[in-house]
Each structure stands twice: as structure tokens, then as C-alpha cells.
Design a protein around this motif. Structure first.
Motif, PDB file in Angstrom:
ATOM      1  N   ALA A   1     -11.286  25.427  -2.494  1.00  0.00           N
ATOM      2  CA  ALA A   1     -11.229  26.274  -3.687  1.00  0.00           C
ATOM      3  C   ALA A   1     -11.038  25.427  -4.945  1.00  0.00           C
ATOM      4  O   ALA A   1     -10.239  24.488  -4.960  1.00  0.00           O
ATOM      5  N   ARG A   2     -11.763  25.786  -5.998  1.00  0.00           N
ATOM      6  CA  ARG A   2     -11.762  24.972  -7.220  1.00  0.00           C
ATOM      7  C   ARG A   2     -10.359  24.783  -7.799  1.00  0.00           C
ATOM      8  O   ARG A   2      -9.954  23.665  -8.122  1.00  0.00           O
ATOM      9  N   GLN A   3      -9.608  25.875  -7.963  1.00  0.00           N
ATOM     10  CA  GLN A   3      -8.289  25.759  -8.576  1.00  0.00           C
ATOM     11  C   GLN A   3      -7.357  24.904  -7.725  1.00  0.00           C
ATOM     12  O   GLN A   3      -6.620  24.064  -8.255  1.00  0.00           O
ATOM     13  N   ASP A   4      -7.397  25.092  -6.428  1.00  0.00           N
ATOM     14  CA  ASP A   4      -6.566  24.289  -5.538  1.00  0.00           C
ATOM     15  C   ASP A   4      -6.996  22.828  -5.565  1.00  0.00           C
ATOM     16  O   ASP A   4      -6.160  21.921  -5.507  1.00  0.00           O
ATOM     17  N   ARG A   5      -8.290  22.604  -5.658  1.00  0.00           N
ATOM     18  CA  ARG A   5      -8.804  21.228  -5.719  1.00  0.00           C
ATOM     19  C   ARG A   5      -8.362  20.537  -7.007  1.00  0.00           C
ATOM     20  O   ARG A   5      -8.034  19.348  -7.000  1.00  0.00           O
ATOM     21  N   GLU A   6      -8.340  21.257  -8.088  1.00  0.00           N
ATOM     22  CA  GLU A   6      -7.878  20.666  -9.353  1.00  0.00           C
ATOM     23  C   GLU A   6      -6.414  20.255  -9.248  1.00  0.00           C
ATOM     24  O   GLU A   6      -6.020  19.198  -9.759  1.00  0.00           O
ATOM     25  N   ALA A   7      -5.604  21.072  -8.580  1.00  0.00           N
ATOM     26  CA  ALA A   7      -4.194  20.720  -8.366  1.00  0.00           C
ATOM     27  C   ALA A   7      -4.086  19.500  -7.456  1.00  0.00           C
ATOM     28  O   ALA A   7      -3.235  18.624  -7.678  1.00  0.00           O
ATOM     29  N   TRP A   8      -4.936  19.443  -6.454  1.00  0.00           N
ATOM     30  CA  TRP A   8      -4.961  18.264  -5.568  1.00  0.00           C
ATOM     31  C   TRP A   8      -5.271  17.004  -6.363  1.00  0.00           C
ATOM     32  O   TRP A   8      -4.636  15.955  -6.169  1.00  0.00           O
ATOM     33  N   CYS A   9      -6.237  17.098  -7.247  1.00  0.00           N
ATOM     34  CA  CYS A   9      -6.624  15.938  -8.062  1.00  0.00           C
ATOM     35  C   CYS A   9      -5.496  15.516  -8.995  1.00  0.00           C
ATOM     36  O   CYS A   9      -5.272  14.318  -9.200  1.00  0.00           O
ATOM     37  N   GLU A  10      -4.786  16.483  -9.565  1.00  0.00           N
ATOM     38  CA  GLU A  10      -3.640  16.140 -10.413  1.00  0.00           C
ATOM     39  C   GLU A  10      -2.606  15.340  -9.621  1.00  0.00           C
ATOM     40  O   GLU A  10      -2.028  14.372 -10.127  1.00  0.00           O
ATOM     41  N   GLY A  11      -2.367  15.746  -8.383  1.00  0.00           N
ATOM     42  CA  GLY A  11      -1.453  15.005  -7.537  1.00  0.00           C
ATOM     43  C   GLY A  11      -1.947  13.607  -7.259  1.00  0.00           C
ATOM     44  O   GLY A  11      -1.166  12.643  -7.237  1.00  0.00           O
ATOM     45  N   LEU A  12      -3.244  13.470  -7.045  1.00  0.00           N
ATOM     46  CA  LEU A  12      -3.818  12.144  -6.812  1.00  0.00           C
ATOM     47  C   LEU A  12      -3.629  11.246  -8.025  1.00  0.00           C
ATOM     48  O   LEU A  12      -3.229  10.080  -7.896  1.00  0.00           O
ATOM     49  N   LEU A  13      -3.901  11.768  -9.208  1.00  0.00           N
ATOM     50  CA  LEU A  13      -3.769  10.953 -10.412  1.00  0.00           C
ATOM     51  C   LEU A  13      -2.317  10.533 -10.636  1.00  0.00           C
ATOM     52  O   LEU A  13      -2.054   9.407 -11.082  1.00  0.00           O
ATOM     53  N   CYS A  14      -1.371  11.400 -10.307  1.00  0.00           N
ATOM     54  CA  CYS A  14       0.043  11.017 -10.391  1.00  0.00           C
ATOM     55  C   CYS A  14       0.349   9.883  -9.415  1.00  0.00           C
ATOM     56  O   CYS A  14       1.116   8.968  -9.725  1.00  0.00           O
TER      57      CYS A  14
ATOM     58  N   THR B   1       0.822  -1.206   0.000  1.00  0.00           N
ATOM     59  CA  THR B   1       0.000   0.000   0.000  1.00  0.00           C
ATOM     60  C   THR B   1       0.856   1.256   0.000  1.00  0.00           C
ATOM     61  O   THR B   1       1.866   1.335   0.702  1.00  0.00           O
ATOM     62  N   THR B   2       0.447   2.231  -0.805  1.00  0.00           N
ATOM     63  CA  THR B   2       1.016   3.569  -0.763  1.00  0.00           C
ATOM     64  C   THR B   2      -0.103   4.542  -0.388  1.00  0.00           C
ATOM     65  O   THR B   2      -1.284   4.168  -0.378  1.00  0.00           O
ATOM     66  N   TYR B   3       0.273   5.789  -0.098  1.00  0.00           N
ATOM     67  CA  TYR B   3      -0.701   6.731   0.461  1.00  0.00           C
ATOM     68  C   TYR B   3      -0.587   8.093  -0.229  1.00  0.00           C
ATOM     69  O   TYR B   3       0.511   8.539  -0.556  1.00  0.00           O
ATOM     70  N   TYR B   4      -1.735   8.731  -0.405  1.00  0.00           N
ATOM     71  CA  TYR B   4      -1.786  10.113  -0.866  1.00  0.00           C
ATOM     72  C   TYR B   4      -2.421  10.923   0.259  1.00  0.00           C
ATOM     73  O   TYR B   4      -3.613  10.789   0.543  1.00  0.00           O
ATOM     74  N   SER B   5      -1.584  11.738   0.921  1.00  0.00           N
ATOM     75  CA  SER B   5      -1.987  12.354   2.186  1.00  0.00           C
ATOM     76  C   SER B   5      -2.172  13.866   2.112  1.00  0.00           C
ATOM     77  O   SER B   5      -2.303  14.516   3.155  1.00  0.00           O
ATOM     78  N   ALA B   6      -2.186  14.430   0.919  1.00  0.00           N
ATOM     79  CA  ALA B   6      -2.357  15.881   0.796  1.00  0.00           C
ATOM     80  C   ALA B   6      -3.727  16.310   1.320  1.00  0.00           C
ATOM     81  O   ALA B   6      -4.740  15.645   1.079  1.00  0.00           O
TER      82      ALA B   6
END
Length: 237
Positions: free
Chosen positions: A101-114, A91-96
């Protein structure tokens, strides 16, 4: 997910489900905590089960002892405590922390997909579950929900998905059925289903290559967690 919840009875069931899934096959799991700030509620303090091993340890002795050992010296609850253990294999983890905010959330999602690279199953752990009309992306409190778009993007990179979902104010069996149907419509998965506990659902959409693993896991889960985790649906199209 809030750090204050770590190690409560809901977590015990949740980690038990993930461990049962990881028992079958060699797939890799990504846990996306969807962390939000702690609050002053009493949610997440339901740890009295750890004082009653006769009733609770039998479901997963290794997990029970592991959580008890982690919490015994810990001054504060943090999900990072399980990240440093071996309780969830492969198991690995994404802990951000999840922003509103929409723009910040989109960046969060990009990190998740990576973070999904190399993963077979992604467990998404929002505070409340899948988005509702009153908390759409960009609104205050939207960080407590995973969006359908985020679910679809995880699916499209080739991962199976398991989502934490609170029950809502409607008949529970009907709600579970409706959510499973929506998940199938949004992903096109041939195998969708849910795992019901006394307080929450875990909604599943399985990629075709993972269907045999989940089929094989169901009897094991039902035997180990009888009365605590109930498989629902899990029908193939």
C-alpha cells in the motif's frame, strides 16, 4: 528479500561482495533487506554448495565457515541470523517488512531514511530489483521492487547505493549497461557500475568521497571472487 533465501549460494556471493567492500576503508554499511513474506517456491534452497567446500570455500573461507555454522543448528532460515554474527563488519540493518500500500510504503521509506544516519553505503535488497511499469508504487507486488524515488532519496542524504537486481528477459550485457546509465541519470553519480554474478546484478552508485575506496576494492574482489563476481562498467564521468 525473503527469509527463506538466507544462506543460499546467491547470498554467499552477495555477502562476499559486501565483505570485499568493507575490507577497504572504515565506512559504515546499512543493509536494507526489503523483506517480504516467504512463499512456497523452491527459490532460496540452493545450499548444496555448503556440502562442497573444496569448490566453494576458497572464495571467502571465513564467510563460508560462518554461514555453515549459522545454518547447522537453525530450524528455519532468517536474515536475523547474520545480523547477530560478525560476518559483515561495521554494519547495521533495516529489517522492516515492505508493504504494498502506498501510504504504508511511504512510512516504510521514512524509516529507511532515518536508518541511513551515520551510514556511508546502503545496500538495498529487494526480491526482484528496481521498479518496473507493471508494479509501480501502490500496486500489488510492488513491495518486491525498490523505486527510483527511494533510490534518489537515499542518494540525496549522502549515501552511496548498492542495489540487488535480477536480470530481465533481454541480453544481459545490454541490460546491465542500460541500468547503469539509468542509475547515473537518476543520481548524478560520477561513478556508477555493476557487479555481475551468474544470476543477478548488483548496481552501484558511488558518492564522490567513496570513489577511491571502490577503485581500490576492485582488484581485491576480482582476485578473490574470480569467476563468481565480475565488476562491470565502474566508469567515472
Amino acid at each position: 528479500m525473503k527469509n527463506q533465501y538466507f544462506g543460499d549460494v546467491h547470498d554467499y556471493r552477495q555477502y562476499g561482495l559486501l565483505r570485499a567492500i568493507q575490507t577497504i576503508g572504515t565506512g559504515k554499511l546499512l543493509v536494507a533487506w526489503m523483506l517480504t513474506s516467504d512463499d512456497k517456491s523452491r527459490d532460496g534452497r540452493f545450499r548444496s554448495y555448503l556440502q562442497d567446500p573444496d569448490a566453494w570455500k576458497r572464495y571467502d573461507p571465513e564467510l563460508f565457515d560462518g554461514i555453515e555454522e549459522i545454518l547447522r543448528p537453525a530450524p528455519a532460515s532468517k536474515v536475523s541470523l547474520i545480523e547477530g554474527s560478525q560476518l559483515l563488519p561495521r554494519t547495521t540493518y533495516y529489517s522492516a517488512v515492505v508493504p504494498d500500500a502506498r501510504q504504508d510504503r511511504e512510512a516504510w521509506c521514512e524509516g529507511l531514511l532515518c536508518a541511513t544516519r551515520g551510514s556511508d553505503l546502503v545496500f538495498v535488497d529487494p526480491d526482484n530489483g528496481i521498479e518496473v511499469p507493471s508494479k509501480l508504487l501502490g500496486r500489488k507486488g510492488s513491495s518486491k521492487y525498490v523505486t527510483w524515488l527511494e533510490i534518489q532519496e537515499i542518494w540525496q542524504v549522502g549515501c552511496s547505493i548498492l542495489v540487488y537486481q535480477h536480470f530481465r528477459h533481454e541480453q544481459r550485457a545490454a541490460f546491465a549497461k542500460r541500468m547503469m546509465m539509468q542509475l547515473r541519470e537518476k543520481t548524478g553519480a560520477c561513478l556508477t557500475g555493476a557487479f555481475r554474478t551468474p544470476h543477478v546484478l548488483f548496481l552501484l552508485a558511488a558518492q564522490d568521497r567513496h570513489v577511491p575506496q571502490f577503485r581500490q576494492m576492485i582488484p581485491l574482489l576480482s582476485q578473490k571472487w574470480n569467476g563468481q563476481i565480475e565488476p562491470m562498467g565502474l566508469g567515472a564521468c
